[in-house]
Design a protein around this motif. Structure first.
Motif, short mmCIF file in Angstrom:
data_model
loop_
_atom_site.label_atom_id
_atom_site.label_comp_id
_atom_site.label_asym_id
_atom_site.label_seq_id
_atom_site.Cartn_x
_atom_site.Cartn_y
_atom_site.Cartn_z
N HIS A 46 8.68 -4.86 -6.77
CA HIS A 46 8.23 -4.05 -5.64
C HIS A 46 9.40 -3.59 -4.78
O HIS A 46 9.36 -3.64 -3.56
N HIS A 47 10.46 -3.16 -5.41
CA HIS A 47 11.67 -2.80 -4.69
C HIS A 47 11.49 -1.61 -3.77
O HIS A 47 12.13 -1.51 -2.74
N ASP A 48 10.62 -0.70 -4.15
CA ASP A 48 10.50 0.53 -3.39
C ASP A 48 9.92 0.31 -2.00
O ASP A 48 9.92 1.21 -1.18
N SER A 49 9.40 -0.88 -1.72
CA SER A 49 8.86 -1.13 -0.38
C SER A 49 9.97 -1.05 0.66
O SER A 49 9.80 -0.45 1.70
N ASP A 50 11.09 -1.66 0.40
CA ASP A 50 12.25 -1.58 1.29
C ASP A 50 13.44 -2.15 0.52
O ASP A 50 13.64 -3.36 0.45
N ARG A 51 14.23 -1.27 -0.06
CA ARG A 51 15.32 -1.71 -0.93
C ARG A 51 16.35 -2.57 -0.18
O ARG A 51 16.99 -3.42 -0.79
N SER A 52 16.53 -2.34 1.08
CA SER A 52 17.54 -3.10 1.81
C SER A 52 17.18 -4.58 1.92
O SER A 52 18.04 -5.40 2.23
N PRO A 91 15.70 -9.17 9.79
CA PRO A 91 14.68 -8.15 9.54
C PRO A 91 13.27 -8.71 9.59
O PRO A 91 12.91 -9.62 8.85
N GLY A 92 12.46 -8.15 10.48
CA GLY A 92 11.08 -8.60 10.61
C GLY A 92 10.21 -8.20 9.43
O GLY A 92 9.16 -8.80 9.20
N ALA A 93 10.65 -7.20 8.64
CA ALA A 93 9.85 -6.75 7.50
C ALA A 93 9.70 -7.85 6.45
O ALA A 93 8.78 -7.80 5.63
N VAL A 94 10.59 -8.82 6.45
CA VAL A 94 10.50 -9.93 5.49
C VAL A 94 9.19 -10.69 5.68
O VAL A 94 8.51 -11.06 4.71
N GLU A 95 8.80 -10.90 6.91
CA GLU A 95 7.57 -11.65 7.18
C GLU A 95 6.34 -10.89 6.72
O GLU A 95 5.40 -11.47 6.16
N GLU A 96 6.35 -9.61 6.93
CA GLU A 96 5.22 -8.79 6.46
C GLU A 96 5.13 -8.82 4.94
O GLU A 96 4.04 -8.92 4.36
N TRP A 97 6.29 -8.73 4.28
CA TRP A 97 6.32 -8.78 2.82
C TRP A 97 5.72 -10.10 2.31
O TRP A 97 4.85 -10.11 1.44
N ASN A 98 6.19 -11.23 2.86
CA ASN A 98 5.72 -12.53 2.39
C ASN A 98 4.22 -12.70 2.62
O ASN A 98 3.51 -13.26 1.77
N ARG A 99 3.75 -12.23 3.76
CA ARG A 99 2.33 -12.37 4.07
C ARG A 99 1.47 -11.59 3.07
O ARG A 99 0.39 -12.02 2.67
N ASP A 100 1.97 -10.42 2.66
CA ASP A 100 1.21 -9.60 1.72
C ASP A 100 1.31 -10.11 0.29
O ASP A 100 0.32 -10.16 -0.44
N ILE A 101 2.51 -10.49 -0.13
CA ILE A 101 2.73 -10.78 -1.54
C ILE A 101 2.11 -12.11 -1.96
O ILE A 101 1.71 -12.28 -3.11
N VAL A 102 2.00 -13.08 -1.04
CA VAL A 102 1.43 -14.38 -1.43
C VAL A 102 -0.03 -14.22 -1.85
O VAL A 102 -0.55 -15.00 -2.65
N SER A 103 -0.71 -13.20 -1.32
CA SER A 103 -2.11 -12.99 -1.68
C SER A 103 -2.27 -12.52 -3.12
O SER A 103 -3.38 -12.52 -3.66
#
Length: 575
Positions: A46-52, A91-103
């Motif tokens: 899922h790299h395209d979500s935020d490559r950085s 980066p706060g986007a990490v938390e959003e990613w983890n919350r979504d991907i664990v599901s």
């Protein structure tokens, strides 16, 4: 594991022992495969979500692909695809990613168990490959201070995500002319998942394969804690045994049957733990207002922290951040009755790390904000994972625990200051009472030539507080006087007498005050120059001192003559 069986008859007990014994198999152990470096577009990445966010990936340069990226963010996207990107803040986007991907973790099935390759599943008799594994704790930051010191800091309040799974084995039914054994799964479930902080219950959630538990460390003593998730898997099976209780040899068949039914309940408790350090941002220090209106700030914290900002500028210490996947979740193991298989993971938790950047502390914007000093304890440089490509230090460095800066902001005060920590969301507005106010005065430096020879000149430097007249003894505080290019110190009376080589022209002296935050009164510098008598410069200075007042007087007479029409110009006309 607890295996609960009520008393049985001898025949039943023997039969049950044989049946249960046939179930016991060697526990399957999944061996993690070698660490892989995933490319941007691999399945599940899922790299395209935020490559950085994806340091530790396989950085590649495909020119044709990069040329096709246009629009907003194309430059940043291209940069992240070809190298790793540091962040100025976690980066706060990490938390959003983890919350979504664990599901997206695979759903439960009774015939299989799915777990990360680093997990340690447990086997019971009927319950197999049971485990619970911490997916991530957030917000959190691993601070890579040295190769050995890398604490995991967590916010005082946050979330812990976990995954759990297990599979069930039901014995096969069997029968003979004189005996029948049948097994039936009656129920299975997971008790509430419990979060423990240092062994004390913190939170619970009903049985689910992807529990999310909130924690608050404020009520727990100390800063170093162990977070543990624990649950119990329960399975109940019905066992029925029918056997011939009266066999007629004459008839050649069974004339009477007996039966017994029992329920077997098995419990397997699983747990997983992680060590964390509670991150609090208790910053204090001092502030000062310079005579020109600039605001001086000195702030410090005993642990690593990021920096501070005013509405007009920002100071970042030595720490920067990157985000990378947790390699422990690169692969998922699927265990079934037929064996195990290892496959690329469909879920990748991201973790924020902080590291000391090679460029050191920075101030922005540079034209209005300047760093006066930054220092702290000295560390040996850390090493980053080989797949993370960022500039790191190769020499011992000082952590920026204490940072002093000067802001060109006469309209703002220390109350406008915001300090930032190394964990996302951890910041604090300044309490002015936690900062000492230090007055900063102007200094007055005078330089006098006492006598000269053809080779030497003896001079005296006098340094005083321009506001109070008190002497400034540089030997008792930070700072020094630079006399003829050499640093010297003034004594307790604020003076210094020294014989130096006679220069060709003027002798210069300037006061270089340092570390205003270390004293009850700070100073700004001053300078003075004096010529050696008998030089050409002396004549120039004499003409300047005498000529300027005379020229100003003649200019005034000239204007009076022209404006008033008085015949007074030139003033020597009547002589």
């Amino acid at each position: 594991m607890q295996l609960l069986i009520r008393p049985l008859g001898v025949t039943t007990a023997v039969a049950l022992a044989i049946a249960v014994g046939a179930l016991v198999a060697t526990q399957s152990v999944a061996r993690p495969v070698a660490d892989q470096r995933f490319g941007p577009n691999e399945t599940g990445h899922h790299h395209d979500s935020d490559r950085s966010l994806w340091s530790r990936d396989r950085d590649t340069v495909n020119r044709s692909t990069l040329r096709n990226w246009t629009g907003s963010g194309a430059t940043e996207r291209s940069l992240a695809a070809t190298t790793d990107v540091p962040f100025n803040r976690p980066p706060g986007a990490v938390e959003e990613w983890n919350r979504d991907i664990v599901s997206e973790f695979p759903q439960f099935r009774t015939d299989r168990s799915v777990y990360p390759a680093t997990a340690s599943p447990k086997d019971g008799t009927f319950i197999r490959d049971a485990y619970i594994e911490i997916f991530t704790v957030q917000p959190s930051t691993i601070v890579r201070a040295t190769s050995d010191q890398q604490p995991r800091y967590v916010a005082p309040e946050g979330d812990l995500f976990a995954t759990l799974d297990y599979r069930l084995v039901v014995p096969r039914n069997s029968s003979t002319p004189n005996s029948t054994e049948t097994w039936q799964l009656q129920s299975h479930n997971v008790t509430a998942v419990e979060l423990l902080v240092d062994g004390e219950s913190e939170a619970e959630q009903g049985g689910t394969s992807v529990p999310t538990l909130e924690f608050d460390l404020a009520d727990h003593a100390g800063t170093d804690h162990t977070l543990t998730v624990e649950t119990t898997v329960t399975a109940s099976l019905q066992y029925r045994h029918e056997w011939c209780s009266n066999f007629s040899a004459a008839a050649g068949n069974c004339t009477s049957w007996s039966s017994e039914t029992t329920t077997l309940t098995e419990n397997v408790t699983v747990s997983d733990s992680i060590d964390v350090t509670e991150y609090n941002l208790d910053v204090s220090g001092s502030y000062a207002r310079f005579p020109d209106g600039d605001l001086g700030i000195f702030a410090f914290k005993h642990d690593p922290w990021l920096g501070y900002e005013l509405p007009g500028g920002r100071i970042n210490g030595i720490w920067r951040f990157y985000s990378a996947r947790d390699p422990g979740w690169d692969n998922l193991v699927t265990a079934t009755a037929e064996g195990v298989s290892v496959n690329h993971s469909t879920v990748h938790p991201l973790q924020v790390s902080a590291y000391p950047i090679k460029t050191g502390p920075t101030a922005s914007p540079a034209d209005t904000v300047s760093i006066q000093d930054a220092y702290g304890w000295e560390y040996d440089p850390p090493s980053l994972p080989s797949t993370v490509h960022l500039d790191v230090l190769d020499q011992p460095y000082q952590g920026s625990f204490m940072i002093a800066a000067r802001f060109q902001t006469p309209n703002q005060t220390v109350a406008d200051l915001t300090a930032y920590g190394l964990v996302n969301g951890v910041k604090t507005e300044t309490d002015p009472d936690a900062y000492d106010e230090i007055p900063i005065h102007r200094s007055n430096l005078t330089l006098d030539v006492l006598n000269t020879t053809s080779k030497n000149a003896t001079v005296r430097v006098t340094l005083t507080d321009a506001q109070t007249g008190a002497p400034i003894a540089t030997e008792e505080r930070e700072g020094y006087v630079v006399l003829a290019g050499e640093p010297v110190q003034t004594g307790s009376d604020g003076t210094l007498t020294k014989t130096i080589d006679r220069p060709a022209g003027a002798i210069n002296a300037r006061y270089e005050p340092k570390s205003w935050w270390l004293h009850s009164t700070g100073y700004v510098g001053d300078s003075d120059a004096s010529s050696v008598q008998g030089t050409v410069l002396t004549l120039v200075r004499w003409f300047y001192r005498a000529g300027v007042p005379v020229a100003l007087f003649l200019l005034a007479v000239f204007f009076i003559d022209r404006i008033a029409g008085m015949p007074v110009w030139p003033p020597w006309r009547g002589l």
